[in-house]
Enzyme design. Structure first.
Site, PDB file in Angstrom:
ATOM      1  N   TRP A 174     -20.186   3.139 -35.842  1.00  0.00           N
ATOM      2  CA  TRP A 174     -18.759   3.367 -35.583  1.00  0.00           C
ATOM      3  C   TRP A 174     -17.861   2.239 -36.045  1.00  0.00           C
ATOM      4  O   TRP A 174     -16.640   2.375 -36.026  1.00  0.00           O
ATOM      5  CB  TRP A 174     -18.521   3.582 -34.072  1.00  0.00           C
ATOM      6  CG  TRP A 174     -19.202   2.568 -33.191  1.00  0.00           C
ATOM      7  CD1 TRP A 174     -20.389   2.756 -32.540  1.00  0.00           C
ATOM      8  CD2 TRP A 174     -18.777   1.238 -32.879  1.00  0.00           C
ATOM      9  NE1 TRP A 174     -20.738   1.617 -31.855  1.00  0.00           N
ATOM     10  CE2 TRP A 174     -19.755   0.664 -32.044  1.00  0.00           C
ATOM     11  CE3 TRP A 174     -17.668   0.463 -33.232  1.00  0.00           C
ATOM     12  CZ2 TRP A 174     -19.671  -0.633 -31.557  1.00  0.00           C
ATOM     13  CZ3 TRP A 174     -17.585  -0.831 -32.748  1.00  0.00           C
ATOM     14  CH2 TRP A 174     -18.572  -1.360 -31.919  1.00  0.00           C
ATOM     15  N   ASN A 175     -18.425   1.104 -36.448  1.00  0.00           N
ATOM     16  CA  ASN A 175     -17.531  -0.045 -36.633  1.00  0.00           C
ATOM     17  C   ASN A 175     -16.726  -0.005 -37.928  1.00  0.00           C
ATOM     18  O   ASN A 175     -15.640  -0.559 -37.990  1.00  0.00           O
ATOM     19  CB  ASN A 175     -18.307  -1.362 -36.503  1.00  0.00           C
ATOM     20  CG  ASN A 175     -19.351  -1.523 -37.572  1.00  0.00           C
ATOM     21  OD1 ASN A 175     -20.050  -0.573 -37.901  1.00  0.00           O
ATOM     22  ND2 ASN A 175     -19.466  -2.700 -38.131  1.00  0.00           N
ATOM     23  N   LYS A 198     -24.128  11.967 -41.305  1.00  0.00           N
ATOM     24  CA  LYS A 198     -24.063  12.011 -39.836  1.00  0.00           C
ATOM     25  C   LYS A 198     -23.293  10.765 -39.374  1.00  0.00           C
ATOM     26  O   LYS A 198     -23.835   9.665 -39.298  1.00  0.00           O
ATOM     27  CB  LYS A 198     -25.489  12.048 -39.281  1.00  0.00           C
ATOM     28  CG  LYS A 198     -25.709  11.444 -37.902  1.00  0.00           C
ATOM     29  CD  LYS A 198     -25.130  12.260 -36.779  1.00  0.00           C
ATOM     30  CE  LYS A 198     -25.358  11.564 -35.433  1.00  0.00           C
ATOM     31  NZ  LYS A 198     -24.276  10.624 -35.079  1.00  0.00           N
ATOM     32  N   GLY A 251     -26.996   0.897 -38.585  1.00  0.00           N
ATOM     33  CA  GLY A 251     -26.810   0.946 -37.142  1.00  0.00           C
ATOM     34  C   GLY A 251     -27.638  -0.135 -36.477  1.00  0.00           C
ATOM     35  O   GLY A 251     -28.010  -1.125 -37.106  1.00  0.00           O
ATOM     36  N   GLU A 273     -29.958  -0.645 -42.750  1.00  0.00           N
ATOM     37  CA  GLU A 273     -28.999  -1.746 -42.640  1.00  0.00           C
ATOM     38  C   GLU A 273     -28.785  -1.959 -41.156  1.00  0.00           C
ATOM     39  O   GLU A 273     -28.083  -1.179 -40.506  1.00  0.00           O
ATOM     40  CB  GLU A 273     -27.676  -1.380 -43.335  1.00  0.00           C
ATOM     41  CG  GLU A 273     -27.793  -1.188 -44.830  1.00  0.00           C
ATOM     42  CD  GLU A 273     -28.009  -2.488 -45.581  1.00  0.00           C
ATOM     43  OE1 GLU A 273     -27.888  -3.566 -44.984  1.00  0.00           O
ATOM     44  OE2 GLU A 273     -28.314  -2.424 -46.781  1.00  0.00           O
ATOM     45  N   CYS A 307     -21.559  -6.357 -38.523  1.00  0.00           N
ATOM     46  CA  CYS A 307     -22.974  -6.718 -38.574  1.00  0.00           C
ATOM     47  C   CYS A 307     -23.164  -8.150 -39.051  1.00  0.00           C
ATOM     48  O   CYS A 307     -24.112  -8.812 -38.661  1.00  0.00           O
ATOM     49  CB  CYS A 307     -23.717  -5.758 -39.480  1.00  0.00           C
ATOM     50  SG  CYS A 307     -22.970  -5.619 -41.102  1.00  0.00           S
ATOM     51  N   GLU A 408     -28.035  -9.596 -30.505  1.00  0.00           N
ATOM     52  CA  GLU A 408     -26.721  -9.246 -31.064  1.00  0.00           C
ATOM     53  C   GLU A 408     -25.804  -8.704 -29.962  1.00  0.00           C
ATOM     54  O   GLU A 408     -26.157  -7.767 -29.262  1.00  0.00           O
ATOM     55  CB  GLU A 408     -26.912  -8.172 -32.145  1.00  0.00           C
ATOM     56  CG  GLU A 408     -25.637  -7.834 -32.870  1.00  0.00           C
ATOM     57  CD  GLU A 408     -25.813  -6.676 -33.855  1.00  0.00           C
ATOM     58  OE1 GLU A 408     -26.381  -5.642 -33.478  1.00  0.00           O
ATOM     59  OE2 GLU A 408     -25.377  -6.815 -35.010  1.00  0.00           O
TER      60      GLU A 408
HETATM   61  P1  NAD Z   1     -26.438   2.853 -33.258  1.00  0.00           P
HETATM   62  O1  NAD Z   1     -27.757   2.446 -33.793  1.00  0.00           O
HETATM   63  O2  NAD Z   1     -26.303   3.092 -31.807  1.00  0.00           O
HETATM   64  O3  NAD Z   1     -25.947   4.213 -33.957  1.00  0.00           O
HETATM   65  C1  NAD Z   1     -25.823   4.314 -35.358  1.00  0.00           C
HETATM   66  C2  NAD Z   1     -25.943   5.781 -35.753  1.00  0.00           C
HETATM   67  O4  NAD Z   1     -27.263   6.230 -35.492  1.00  0.00           O
HETATM   68  C3  NAD Z   1     -25.005   6.716 -35.000  1.00  0.00           C
HETATM   69  O5  NAD Z   1     -24.527   7.700 -35.875  1.00  0.00           O
HETATM   70  C4  NAD Z   1     -25.923   7.333 -33.970  1.00  0.00           C
HETATM   71  O6  NAD Z   1     -25.507   8.596 -33.524  1.00  0.00           O
HETATM   72  C5  NAD Z   1     -27.212   7.438 -34.753  1.00  0.00           C
HETATM   73  N1  NAD Z   1     -28.437   7.516 -33.961  1.00  0.00           N
HETATM   74  C6  NAD Z   1     -28.707   6.924 -32.774  1.00  0.00           C
HETATM   75  N2  NAD Z   1     -29.948   7.241 -32.380  1.00  0.00           N
HETATM   76  C7  NAD Z   1     -30.475   8.044 -33.330  1.00  0.00           C
HETATM   77  C8  NAD Z   1     -31.725   8.707 -33.482  1.00  0.00           C
HETATM   78  N3  NAD Z   1     -32.694   8.605 -32.585  1.00  0.00           N
HETATM   79  N4  NAD Z   1     -31.916   9.447 -34.592  1.00  0.00           N
HETATM   80  C9  NAD Z   1     -30.948   9.562 -35.528  1.00  0.00           C
HETATM   81  N5  NAD Z   1     -29.744   8.984 -35.422  1.00  0.00           N
HETATM   82  C10 NAD Z   1     -29.511   8.218 -34.342  1.00  0.00           C
HETATM   83  O7  NAD Z   1     -25.417   1.745 -33.766  1.00  0.00           O
HETATM   84  P2  NAD Z   1     -23.860   1.610 -33.450  1.00  0.00           P
HETATM   85  O8  NAD Z   1     -23.687   1.130 -32.043  1.00  0.00           O
HETATM   86  O9  NAD Z   1     -23.148   2.845 -33.881  1.00  0.00           O
HETATM   87  O10 NAD Z   1     -23.448   0.447 -34.484  1.00  0.00           O
HETATM   88  C11 NAD Z   1     -23.608  -0.903 -34.231  1.00  0.00           C
HETATM   89  C12 NAD Z   1     -24.832  -1.444 -34.927  1.00  0.00           C
HETATM   90  O11 NAD Z   1     -24.745  -1.200 -36.326  1.00  0.00           O
HETATM   91  C13 NAD Z   1     -24.970  -2.944 -34.784  1.00  0.00           C
HETATM   92  O12 NAD Z   1     -26.297  -3.283 -34.454  1.00  0.00           O
HETATM   93  C14 NAD Z   1     -24.604  -3.482 -36.147  1.00  0.00           C
HETATM   94  O13 NAD Z   1     -25.155  -4.714 -36.472  1.00  0.00           O
HETATM   95  C15 NAD Z   1     -25.105  -2.395 -37.036  1.00  0.00           C
HETATM   96  N6  NAD Z   1     -24.429  -2.446 -38.337  1.00  0.00           N
HETATM   97  C16 NAD Z   1     -25.149  -2.881 -39.419  1.00  0.00           C
HETATM   98  C17 NAD Z   1     -24.539  -2.994 -40.664  1.00  0.00           C
HETATM   99  C18 NAD Z   1     -25.305  -3.463 -41.867  1.00  0.00           C
HETATM  100  O14 NAD Z   1     -24.883  -3.177 -42.988  1.00  0.00           O
HETATM  101  N7  NAD Z   1     -26.405  -4.173 -41.724  1.00  0.00           N
HETATM  102  C19 NAD Z   1     -23.196  -2.641 -40.803  1.00  0.00           C
HETATM  103  C20 NAD Z   1     -22.494  -2.214 -39.681  1.00  0.00           C
HETATM  104  C21 NAD Z   1     -23.135  -2.107 -38.448  1.00  0.00           C
END
Ligand code: NAD
Length: 515
Positions: A174-175, A198, A251, A273, A307, A408
């Site tokens: 979401w960020n 998604k 995520g 990522e 991130c 984190e």
């Molecule tokens: P999250 O992992 O909770 O969710 C990310 C996505 O995954 C959402 O769309 C969610 O619905 C989906 N999801 C969750 N569980 C799932 C499953 N079991 N199967 C399939 N899809 C699933 O992360 P968040 O809270 O939305 O975002 C924050 C995280 O993202 C932080 O840890 C941040 O560091 C990371 N992030 C990484 C980067 C990068 O490029 N490395 C960039 C931005 C954010």
């Protein structure tokens, strides 16, 4: 309190998403070129982080919806309307989409602001920059070449070529919803794949508006599809769907691990990522004024919800107190406010669960014995009693083995850790499961280069923090991820390499005669 209505698109060809009777803008899933309701008829509400009020609803998709989207993507991949397009023609479509993004950047920014509360000034720039992803990968579409390979076998000619994978599933957080989507979508399309996107359950609206631009650009139906809902509910249906060839995920590490395990069962390719706990390392010979700005940008931009946040500030002991003082002084007059106000410097935290997580980590840090130097509480902002505002927070006297140094937070919380010398800085920087990014501040060029070699992270910034470009690879070491996004390698992640052997007159040997 000012109210901010749902914005209209700049482009008159784009139909306004309808509001339901209760006033909430109500979205459909985007499958096979049409907005459709979810089979189960269930929706999720999305709220504005500034007011706390619901403003839209998005479908809560289930396995059946996911299956429809994946089948539509597979049919589009097999359709000559897409499959038969030359790479140059795909590139042209991508550039058209880039132009439409540029024209509609303010509108996309405004929709994204309503969902995640980021500063409009930052979002506007991000959206305009995002057009470059489509220009860059559109330009690259017809420039990925195979090779002719000299082999040790006579009578056969061997060459390689790159081909699209087929259906790619992209899962986003979401960020930074649209830019992080585009980092996947642009190379995937340029390579000739079709996609099922998604977005996060918290921020699906901007993507459901964005696909109207994809349609307007002229991409055939089914090439891009969007399913929304809870990842833990419908994620497995997407990740393990038989037609999906690759999962591109951004995520957190928890969802990342689950998805990686599920994908492994059917040998699907993955790009991950994930999160970080990046060290921002300030040596005594740094330009301290620059480094203070770098430290603030590192952790407090976007309220730390990035991130690459430089969430561990490693300070050489000889400048520790002086630097900390400068840092606190720099934050003295910061302005909270509505993200659409150009004067606002600090926007709200994007979601209520994220706010709860930040508060929990502040409690953990305090219990662990870290010293609170600044912040540590919600900010009260006039006119927005329900806004999710949080003070930039600094903890000093942090040890690298504390949870506040190892885990984190994804919020405006900085852990300050002292170090003695270069070896000590390297030891602390690398003593962690993550390896996404690092900042190094020194005016000693040799030391700067040595540190880029010794710190284990996918991106290293020397005397700057946060520079990124479409043209440059981005990704993590260790638990921060698998694979790279951006640059030419970012496109190759969406292609298979095929080796082709053609006889130029080779005598076919009798397979039953032993040699
Ligand atoms: P999250 O992992 O909770 O969710 C990310 C996505 O995954 C959402 O769309 C969610 O619905 C989906 N999801 C969750 N569980 C799932 C499953 N079991 N199967 C399939 N899809 C699933 O992360 P968040 O809270 O939305 O975002 C924050 C995280 O993202 C932080 O840890 C941040 O560091 C990371 N992030 C990484 C980067 C990068 O490029 N490395 C960039 C931005 C954010």
């Amino acid at each position: 309190m000012t109210t901010y209505p749902f914005p209209a698109a700049a482009n008159p060809a784009i139909a306004r998403t309808p509001q339901a009777e209760d006033g909430l803008v109500t979205y459909g899933l985007y499958i096979d070129g049409a907005f459709v309701p979810p089979v189960g008829g269930q929706y999720l509400e999305s709220s504005d982080p500034v007011t706390g009020e619901a403003w839209s609803r998005v479908p809560r998709a289930g396995a059946e919806d996911v299956d429809r989207a994946c089948r539509a993507a597979q049919a589009a991949f097999d359709n000559p309307e897409w499959r038969g397009l030359s790479a140059s023609a795909r590139g042209k479509l991508m550039r058209k989409l880039g132009d439409l993004i540029t024209e509609n950047a303010d509108w996309l920014a405004a929709v994204e602001m309503k969902d995640n509360g980021k500063l409009i000034a930052e979002l506007g720039n991000q959206m305009r920059y995002m057009a470059n992803y489509y220009y860059y990968y559109g330009g690259l579409a017809d420039k990925i070449e195979g090779s002719t390979i000299p082999t040790d076998k006579p009578g056969v000619f061997n060459f390689t070529r790159y081909e699209p994978l087929g259906v790619v599933a992209c899962i986003m957080p979401w960020n930074s919803p649209l830019p992080l989507t585009s980092l996947k979508l642009a190379p995937a399309l340029a390579a000739g794949n079709t996609v099922v996107l998604k977005p996060s359950e918290f921020t699906s609206a901007s993507l459901l508006e964005f696909v109207k631009l994809v349609e307007l650009a002229g991409f055939p139906k089914g090439v891009v599809n969007v399913v929304t809902g809870y990842g833990h509910e419908m994620g497995e249906a997407l990740v393990s769907h038989p037609v999906v060839e690759r999962i591109a995920f951004t995520g957190g590490p928890i969802a990342g691990r689950i998805i990686n395990e599920q994908a492994a069962r059917s040998m699907k390719r993955v790009t991950m990522e994930l999160g970080g706990k990046s060290p921002n390392i300030i040596f005594e010979d740094a330009d301290l004024e620059q480094a203070v700005k770098g430290a603030v940008t590192g952790i407090f931009a976007a309220s730390g919800q990035t991130c690459v946040a430089g969430s561990r500030l490693l300070l050489q002991r000889s400048i520790h107190d002086q630097f900390l003082e400068k840092l606190v002084a720099f934050l003295e007059d910061i302005r909270f406010g509505h993200p659409s106000d150009p004067e606002t410097q600090i926007a709200p935290i994007s979601t209520a669960p994220q706010m709860a997580k930040i508060e929990e980590y502040v409690r953990i840090a305090t219990d662990e014995g870290a010293r609170l130097v600044r912040g540590g509480k919600r900010a009260v902002v006039e006119g927005y009693p329900n806004g999710l505002f949080y003070e930039p927070t600094i903890f000093a006297d942090v040890r690298n083995d504390m949870r506040i140094a190892q885990e984190e937070v994804f919020g405006p919380v900085l852990a300050v850790i002292p170090f003695e010398d270069e070896d000590d800085a390297v030891r602390i920087a690398n003593d962690i499961d993550f390896g996404l990014a690092a900042g190094i501040w020194t005016q000693n060029l040799a030391r700067g280069i040595r540190m880029t070699e010794r710190v284990r992270a996918g991106t290293i910034w020397v005397n700057n923090y946060r520079s990124t470009s479409t043209t440059s690879p981005f990704g993590g070491f260790k638990m921060s991820g698998i694979g790279r996004e951006g640059g030419i390698v970012g496109m190759l992640e969406y292609m298979e390499l095929k080796s082709v052997w053609v006889s130029t007159g080779v005598e076919i040997p009798n397979p039953f005669i032993r040699r």
